[in-house]
Design a protein around this motif. Structure first.
Motif, PDB file in Angstrom:
ATOM      1  N   PRO A 105      46.178  -7.153  13.403  1.00  0.00           N
ATOM      2  CA  PRO A 105      45.391  -6.103  14.060  1.00  0.00           C
ATOM      3  C   PRO A 105      45.625  -4.724  13.434  1.00  0.00           C
ATOM      4  O   PRO A 105      44.865  -3.794  13.702  1.00  0.00           O
ATOM      5  CB  PRO A 105      45.890  -6.138  15.512  1.00  0.00           C
ATOM      6  N   TRP A 106      46.667  -4.602  12.616  1.00  0.00           N
ATOM      7  CA  TRP A 106      46.994  -3.302  12.048  1.00  0.00           C
ATOM      8  C   TRP A 106      46.310  -3.102  10.690  1.00  0.00           C
ATOM      9  O   TRP A 106      45.603  -2.127  10.482  1.00  0.00           O
ATOM     10  CB  TRP A 106      48.517  -3.167  11.910  1.00  0.00           C
ATOM     11  N   CYS A 107      46.465  -4.049   9.762  1.00  0.00           N
ATOM     12  CA  CYS A 107      45.904  -3.862   8.421  1.00  0.00           C
ATOM     13  C   CYS A 107      44.674  -4.743   8.208  1.00  0.00           C
ATOM     14  O   CYS A 107      43.902  -4.501   7.290  1.00  0.00           O
ATOM     15  CB  CYS A 107      46.955  -4.155   7.346  1.00  0.00           C
ATOM     16  N   GLY A 108      44.486  -5.781   9.038  1.00  0.00           N
ATOM     17  CA  GLY A 108      43.314  -6.638   8.914  1.00  0.00           C
ATOM     18  C   GLY A 108      43.355  -7.548   7.707  1.00  0.00           C
ATOM     19  O   GLY A 108      42.370  -8.202   7.381  1.00  0.00           O
ATOM     20  N   ARG A 109      44.502  -7.601   7.022  1.00  0.00           N
ATOM     21  CA  ARG A 109      44.593  -8.450   5.827  1.00  0.00           C
ATOM     22  C   ARG A 109      45.622  -9.558   5.992  1.00  0.00           C
ATOM     23  O   ARG A 109      45.448 -10.659   5.487  1.00  0.00           O
ATOM     24  CB  ARG A 109      44.914  -7.598   4.597  1.00  0.00           C
ATOM     25  N   GLY A 110      46.730  -9.246   6.650  1.00  0.00           N
ATOM     26  CA  GLY A 110      47.751 -10.262   6.886  1.00  0.00           C
ATOM     27  C   GLY A 110      47.265 -11.260   7.917  1.00  0.00           C
ATOM     28  O   GLY A 110      46.351 -10.983   8.691  1.00  0.00           O
ATOM     29  N   HIS A 111      47.864 -12.415   7.940  1.00  0.00           N
ATOM     30  CA  HIS A 111      47.431 -13.450   8.879  1.00  0.00           C
ATOM     31  C   HIS A 111      48.375 -13.531  10.074  1.00  0.00           C
ATOM     32  O   HIS A 111      49.580 -13.433   9.923  1.00  0.00           O
ATOM     33  CB  HIS A 111      47.332 -14.805   8.179  1.00  0.00           C
ATOM     34  N   LEU A 112      47.775 -13.711  11.252  1.00  0.00           N
ATOM     35  CA  LEU A 112      48.541 -13.752  12.494  1.00  0.00           C
ATOM     36  C   LEU A 112      49.283 -15.071  12.655  1.00  0.00           C
ATOM     37  O   LEU A 112      50.355 -15.116  13.229  1.00  0.00           O
ATOM     38  CB  LEU A 112      47.605 -13.593  13.699  1.00  0.00           C
ATOM     39  N   PHE A 113      48.679 -16.137  12.131  1.00  0.00           N
ATOM     40  CA  PHE A 113      49.186 -17.460  12.451  1.00  0.00           C
ATOM     41  C   PHE A 113      49.871 -18.115  11.261  1.00  0.00           C
ATOM     42  O   PHE A 113      49.470 -17.934  10.111  1.00  0.00           O
ATOM     43  CB  PHE A 113      48.042 -18.353  12.928  1.00  0.00           C
ATOM     44  N   GLU A 114      50.893 -18.913  11.595  1.00  0.00           N
ATOM     45  CA  GLU A 114      51.613 -19.650  10.585  1.00  0.00           C
ATOM     46  C   GLU A 114      51.008 -21.033  10.434  1.00  0.00           C
ATOM     47  O   GLU A 114      50.644 -21.461   9.358  1.00  0.00           O
ATOM     48  CB  GLU A 114      53.084 -19.759  10.994  1.00  0.00           C
ATOM     49  N   GLY A 115      50.881 -21.714  11.546  1.00  0.00           N
ATOM     50  CA  GLY A 115      50.204 -23.003  11.567  1.00  0.00           C
ATOM     51  C   GLY A 115      48.893 -22.832  12.290  1.00  0.00           C
ATOM     52  O   GLY A 115      48.184 -21.855  12.056  1.00  0.00           O
ATOM     53  N   PHE A 116      48.587 -23.756  13.191  1.00  0.00           N
ATOM     54  CA  PHE A 116      47.334 -23.638  13.931  1.00  0.00           C
ATOM     55  C   PHE A 116      47.462 -22.631  15.058  1.00  0.00           C
ATOM     56  O   PHE A 116      46.594 -21.791  15.249  1.00  0.00           O
ATOM     57  CB  PHE A 116      46.925 -25.012  14.474  1.00  0.00           C
ATOM     58  N   LEU A 117      48.570 -22.685  15.784  1.00  0.00           N
ATOM     59  CA  LEU A 117      48.730 -21.770  16.922  1.00  0.00           C
ATOM     60  C   LEU A 117      50.102 -21.108  16.941  1.00  0.00           C
ATOM     61  O   LEU A 117      50.501 -20.541  17.932  1.00  0.00           O
ATOM     62  CB  LEU A 117      48.520 -22.526  18.245  1.00  0.00           C
ATOM     63  N   THR A 118      50.813 -21.173  15.812  1.00  0.00           N
ATOM     64  CA  THR A 118      52.123 -20.540  15.767  1.00  0.00           C
ATOM     65  C   THR A 118      51.979 -19.110  15.263  1.00  0.00           C
ATOM     66  O   THR A 118      51.500 -18.875  14.165  1.00  0.00           O
ATOM     67  CB  THR A 118      53.067 -21.324  14.835  1.00  0.00           C
ATOM     68  N   LEU A 119      52.390 -18.186  16.101  1.00  0.00           N
ATOM     69  CA  LEU A 119      52.303 -16.778  15.738  1.00  0.00           C
ATOM     70  C   LEU A 119      53.443 -16.438  14.783  1.00  0.00           C
ATOM     71  O   LEU A 119      54.595 -16.784  15.025  1.00  0.00           O
ATOM     72  CB  LEU A 119      52.416 -15.932  17.004  1.00  0.00           C
ATOM     73  N   LYS A 120      53.115 -15.772  13.685  1.00  0.00           N
ATOM     74  CA  LYS A 120      54.146 -15.316  12.765  1.00  0.00           C
ATOM     75  C   LYS A 120      54.967 -14.202  13.420  1.00  0.00           C
ATOM     76  O   LYS A 120      54.455 -13.461  14.261  1.00  0.00           O
ATOM     77  CB  LYS A 120      53.489 -14.765  11.490  1.00  0.00           C
ATOM     78  N   PRO A 121      56.241 -14.062  13.011  1.00  0.00           N
ATOM     79  CA  PRO A 121      57.041 -12.977  13.608  1.00  0.00           C
ATOM     80  C   PRO A 121      56.539 -11.608  13.187  1.00  0.00           C
ATOM     81  O   PRO A 121      56.611 -10.652  13.951  1.00  0.00           O
ATOM     82  CB  PRO A 121      58.460 -13.232  13.097  1.00  0.00           C
TER      83      PRO A 121
END
Ligand SMILES: [Zn+2]
Length: 105
Positions: free
Chosen positions: A20-36
């Motif tokens: 939500p900050w840079c719009g380039r990095g990905h929020l998720f690691e797997g299907f529903l795992t949120l990255k730290p």
């Protein structure tokens, strides 16, 4: 300088599963795992983990209609039980799983 990054609409980045900050990095690691944290700008995601919230909304607003459709198929076509296995079951699962990720984002 007000901000390092251009302001991004949270709905747009959320639906695509992006930071939500840079719009380039990905929020998720797997299907529903949120990255730290964001792998591009390093934004800490832990503050934003919505946990089970979206799952609750998905179950309420999509699985219920999906079950209703399954009941309608039953009434309209009176299929044999194995037909349900190929029509209603995947439909219900899809209706539950598909909106989960964009909603969580
Ligand atoms: Zn980021």
């Amino acid at each position: 300088m007000a901000s390092q990054w251009a302001p991004l609409p949270p709905v747009k980045t959320g639906i695509r599963g992006l930071c939500p900050w840079c719009g380039r990095g990905h929020l998720f690691e797997g299907f529903l795992t949120l990255k730290p944290k964001c792998d591009v700008c390093g934004l800490d995601y832990r503050f934003a983990d919505p946990a089970g919230g979206p799952a609750f909304f998905v179950i309420c607003f999509t699985c219920v209609p999906a079950v209703a459709v399954a009941c309608w198929i039953e009434v309209a076509f009176t299929p044999s039980p194995w037909m349900h296995l190929f029509t209603s079951l995947p439909l219900t699962l899809l209706a539950c799983l598909l909106p989960l990720r964009p909603l969580k984002g």
